[in-house]
Design an enzyme around this catalytic site. Structure first.
Site, PDB file in Angstrom:
ATOM      1  N   ASP A  91       0.865  -1.189   0.000  1.00  0.00           N
ATOM      2  CA  ASP A  91       0.000   0.000   0.000  1.00  0.00           C
ATOM      3  C   ASP A  91       0.900   1.237   0.000  1.00  0.00           C
ATOM      4  O   ASP A  91       2.089   1.160   0.321  1.00  0.00           O
ATOM      5  CB  ASP A  91      -0.914   0.022   1.235  1.00  0.00           C
ATOM      6  CG  ASP A  91      -1.879   1.212   1.213  1.00  0.00           C
ATOM      7  OD1 ASP A  91      -2.676   1.305   0.260  1.00  0.00           O
ATOM      8  OD2 ASP A  91      -1.830   2.057   2.118  1.00  0.00           O
ATOM      9  N   SER A  92       0.301   2.374  -0.331  1.00  0.00           N
ATOM     10  CA  SER A  92       1.063   3.622  -0.335  1.00  0.00           C
ATOM     11  C   SER A  92       1.434   4.057   1.082  1.00  0.00           C
ATOM     12  O   SER A  92       2.219   4.982   1.259  1.00  0.00           O
ATOM     13  CB  SER A  92       0.233   4.720  -0.996  1.00  0.00           C
ATOM     14  OG  SER A  92      -0.938   4.927  -0.240  1.00  0.00           O
ATOM     15  N   TYR A 127      -0.592   8.626  -2.733  1.00  0.00           N
ATOM     16  CA  TYR A 127      -0.547   8.343  -4.167  1.00  0.00           C
ATOM     17  C   TYR A 127      -1.768   8.948  -4.877  1.00  0.00           C
ATOM     18  O   TYR A 127      -1.779   9.120  -6.079  1.00  0.00           O
ATOM     19  CB  TYR A 127      -0.574   6.834  -4.411  1.00  0.00           C
ATOM     20  CG  TYR A 127       0.734   6.115  -4.221  1.00  0.00           C
ATOM     21  CD1 TYR A 127       1.773   6.659  -3.466  1.00  0.00           C
ATOM     22  CD2 TYR A 127       0.931   4.856  -4.804  1.00  0.00           C
ATOM     23  CE1 TYR A 127       2.971   5.955  -3.300  1.00  0.00           C
ATOM     24  CE2 TYR A 127       2.113   4.168  -4.642  1.00  0.00           C
ATOM     25  CZ  TYR A 127       3.131   4.712  -3.887  1.00  0.00           C
ATOM     26  OH  TYR A 127       4.304   4.024  -3.728  1.00  0.00           O
ATOM     27  N   GLY A 128      -2.822   9.194  -4.078  1.00  0.00           N
ATOM     28  CA  GLY A 128      -4.129   9.530  -4.643  1.00  0.00           C
ATOM     29  C   GLY A 128      -4.181  10.784  -5.489  1.00  0.00           C
ATOM     30  O   GLY A 128      -5.120  10.974  -6.262  1.00  0.00           O
ATOM     31  N   CYS A 174      -4.126  -1.369  -2.363  1.00  0.00           N
ATOM     32  CA  CYS A 174      -4.230   0.077  -2.536  1.00  0.00           C
ATOM     33  C   CYS A 174      -5.096   0.284  -3.774  1.00  0.00           C
ATOM     34  O   CYS A 174      -4.761  -0.194  -4.862  1.00  0.00           O
ATOM     35  CB  CYS A 174      -2.831   0.655  -2.762  1.00  0.00           C
ATOM     36  SG  CYS A 174      -2.816   2.407  -3.187  1.00  0.00           S
ATOM     37  N   ASN A 175      -6.206   0.957  -3.588  1.00  0.00           N
ATOM     38  CA  ASN A 175      -7.119   1.165  -4.721  1.00  0.00           C
ATOM     39  C   ASN A 175      -6.491   2.032  -5.792  1.00  0.00           C
ATOM     40  O   ASN A 175      -6.677   1.803  -6.980  1.00  0.00           O
ATOM     41  CB  ASN A 175      -8.398   1.833  -4.234  1.00  0.00           C
ATOM     42  CG  ASN A 175      -9.238   0.899  -3.404  1.00  0.00           C
ATOM     43  OD1 ASN A 175     -10.131   0.246  -3.911  1.00  0.00           O
ATOM     44  ND2 ASN A 175      -8.949   0.788  -2.126  1.00  0.00           N
ATOM     45  N   THR A 176      -5.745   3.047  -5.354  1.00  0.00           N
ATOM     46  CA  THR A 176      -5.139   3.955  -6.327  1.00  0.00           C
ATOM     47  C   THR A 176      -4.151   3.194  -7.219  1.00  0.00           C
ATOM     48  O   THR A 176      -4.153   3.351  -8.439  1.00  0.00           O
ATOM     49  CB  THR A 176      -4.432   5.117  -5.585  1.00  0.00           C
ATOM     50  OG1 THR A 176      -5.333   5.659  -4.620  1.00  0.00           O
ATOM     51  CG2 THR A 176      -4.002   6.189  -6.545  1.00  0.00           C
ATOM     52  N   GLU A 215      -2.828   9.543   7.586  1.00  0.00           N
ATOM     53  CA  GLU A 215      -1.362   9.398   7.650  1.00  0.00           C
ATOM     54  C   GLU A 215      -0.765  10.318   8.720  1.00  0.00           C
ATOM     55  O   GLU A 215       0.302  10.059   9.252  1.00  0.00           O
ATOM     56  CB  GLU A 215      -0.730   9.693   6.278  1.00  0.00           C
ATOM     57  CG  GLU A 215      -0.976   8.605   5.232  1.00  0.00           C
ATOM     58  CD  GLU A 215      -0.157   7.317   5.483  1.00  0.00           C
ATOM     59  OE1 GLU A 215       0.970   7.395   5.997  1.00  0.00           O
ATOM     60  OE2 GLU A 215      -0.689   6.232   5.156  1.00  0.00           O
ATOM     61  N   CYS A 275     -10.903   2.960  -0.649  1.00  0.00           N
ATOM     62  CA  CYS A 275      -9.530   3.328  -0.273  1.00  0.00           C
ATOM     63  C   CYS A 275      -9.243   2.607   1.028  1.00  0.00           C
ATOM     64  O   CYS A 275     -10.060   2.655   1.965  1.00  0.00           O
ATOM     65  CB  CYS A 275      -9.411   4.837  -0.069  1.00  0.00           C
ATOM     66  SG  CYS A 275      -7.794   5.316   0.608  1.00  0.00           S
ATOM     67  N   THR A 276      -8.108   1.932   1.073  1.00  0.00           N
ATOM     68  CA  THR A 276      -7.835   1.083   2.241  1.00  0.00           C
ATOM     69  C   THR A 276      -7.571   1.882   3.510  1.00  0.00           C
ATOM     70  O   THR A 276      -7.564   1.325   4.604  1.00  0.00           O
ATOM     71  CB  THR A 276      -6.646   0.156   1.949  1.00  0.00           C
ATOM     72  OG1 THR A 276      -5.561   0.950   1.462  1.00  0.00           O
ATOM     73  CG2 THR A 276      -7.014  -0.876   0.922  1.00  0.00           C
ATOM     74  N   HIS A 277      -7.363   3.184   3.385  1.00  0.00           N
ATOM     75  CA  HIS A 277      -7.220   4.016   4.583  1.00  0.00           C
ATOM     76  C   HIS A 277      -8.576   4.279   5.260  1.00  0.00           C
ATOM     77  O   HIS A 277      -8.622   4.588   6.448  1.00  0.00           O
ATOM     78  CB  HIS A 277      -6.620   5.385   4.229  1.00  0.00           C
ATOM     79  CG  HIS A 277      -5.136   5.374   3.996  1.00  0.00           C
ATOM     80  ND1 HIS A 277      -4.556   4.756   2.910  1.00  0.00           N
ATOM     81  CD2 HIS A 277      -4.122   5.929   4.699  1.00  0.00           C
ATOM     82  CE1 HIS A 277      -3.243   4.939   2.964  1.00  0.00           C
ATOM     83  NE2 HIS A 277      -2.952   5.655   4.030  1.00  0.00           N
TER      84      HIS A 277
HETATM   85  N1  DGL Z   1      -4.793   3.543   0.530  1.00  0.00           N
HETATM   86  C1  DGL Z   1      -4.700   3.866  -0.828  1.00  0.00           C
HETATM   87  C2  DGL Z   1      -5.931   3.470  -1.606  1.00  0.00           C
HETATM   88  O1  DGL Z   1      -6.534   2.478  -1.269  1.00  0.00           O
HETATM   89  C3  DGL Z   1      -4.210   5.178  -1.289  1.00  0.00           C
HETATM   90  C4  DGL Z   1      -3.969   6.284  -0.522  1.00  0.00           C
HETATM   91  C5  DGL Z   1      -3.092   7.359  -1.081  1.00  0.00           C
HETATM   92  O2  DGL Z   1      -1.904   7.158  -1.005  1.00  0.00           O
HETATM   93  O3  DGL Z   1      -3.611   8.359  -1.559  1.00  0.00           O
HETATM   94  O4  DGL Z   1      -6.291   4.127  -2.549  1.00  0.00           O
END
Ligand code: DGL
Length: 237
Positions: free
Chosen positions: A9-10, A41-42, A72-74, A159, A193-195
């Site tokens: 993940d990011s 990363y988004g 990570c979805n992104t 974060e 988004c996994t966050h």
């Molecule tokens: N947790 C990541 C996701 O699922 C991305 C978060 C990010 O770095 O913007 O998209």
């Protein structure tokens, strides 16, 4: 031989997926890589997300992982296909990379009752249109309409360990309200988004209780278990 399943993940977000994989597959070795140094990363371009994700995947392969999950979805939205189609064919045969969007979409098909789905995600995931496209393809006709909302502040808040601050409350309410304005009749919302599961209490505060929230951790863990049953050659227990 030690050959863990890689989880990437990011940043911290993928830990919400890792936790569920540990629960579902306790007998497997896992290796987690979070790119906290370069998160988020988004808001990054396709090229940059591809380059960073490929570096992470190559690192995990160098640590002897036969399979890497992009938790990570992104990265799944902006890099997975190119990695599978362009990078993997140049590598040692048999290495695999899987993402989180397809399993989530397949799960939604069995959850929504009225076919109206909402997606919350990073600007990158939402802008890629991956969810509407994949829901159309893989939800077996069960999804009639999809509305999306990008939440650019949510990952930086997580974060920076601002899970319970007034600022977080403000930004969560703002985007939930915007999503519901786009379609007040949605009955299912994908936390794309996994966050975001880390913000679940605040999200729940503003989302009507009648709406089912899809948290990807358990979904991805279950689909991974099924995948490993179909691919006994990836046995690192
Ligand atoms: N947790 C990541 C996701 O699922 C991305 C978060 C990010 O770095 O913007 O998209």
């Amino acid at each position: 031989m030690y050959s863990p399943i890689g989880v990437f993940d990011s940043g911290y977000g993928g830990l919400t997926v890792l936790k569920e994989i540990c629960r579902e597959l306790p007998e497997y070795d896992l290796l987690y890589l979070g790119d906290n140094a370069r998160t988020p990363y988004g808001t990054r371009s396709f090229r940059v997300v591809y380059e960073y994700t490929l570096q992470a995947v190559e690192y995990l392969f160098s640590q002897n992982c036969p399979l890497v999950i992009l938790a990570c979805n992104t990265a799944s939205a902006k890099a997975l296909r190119n990695i599978q189609q362009r990078a993997l064919p140049r590598m040692v045969p048999g290495l695999r990379v899987l993402g989180v969007i397809r399993p989530s979409v397949e799960m939604v098909a069995g959850i929504t009752r009225n076919g109206r789905v909402g997606v919350l995600g990073t600007p990158g995931t939402i802008g890629s249109l991956s969810y509407p496209i994949e829901l159309e393809k893989w939800a077996g006709g069960k999804v009639k309409s999809t509305v999306q909302e990008a939440c650019p502040m949510w990952v930086p808040l997580v974060e920076n360990n601002e899970l319970h601050s007034a600022g977080t409350d403000y930004f969560v309410e703002k985007h939930i309200r915007a999503l519901l304005l786009k379609d007040p009749l949605i009955d299912t919302v994908i936390l794309g988004c996994t966050h975001y599961p880390l913000l679940i209490d605040t999200i729940r505060k503003y989302l009507p209780g009648t709406i089912t929230l899809v948290d990807q951790g358990p979904v991805v863990a279950l689909k991974l278990k099924e995948y490993l049953t179909r691919h006994p050659e990836i046995d690192n227990r």
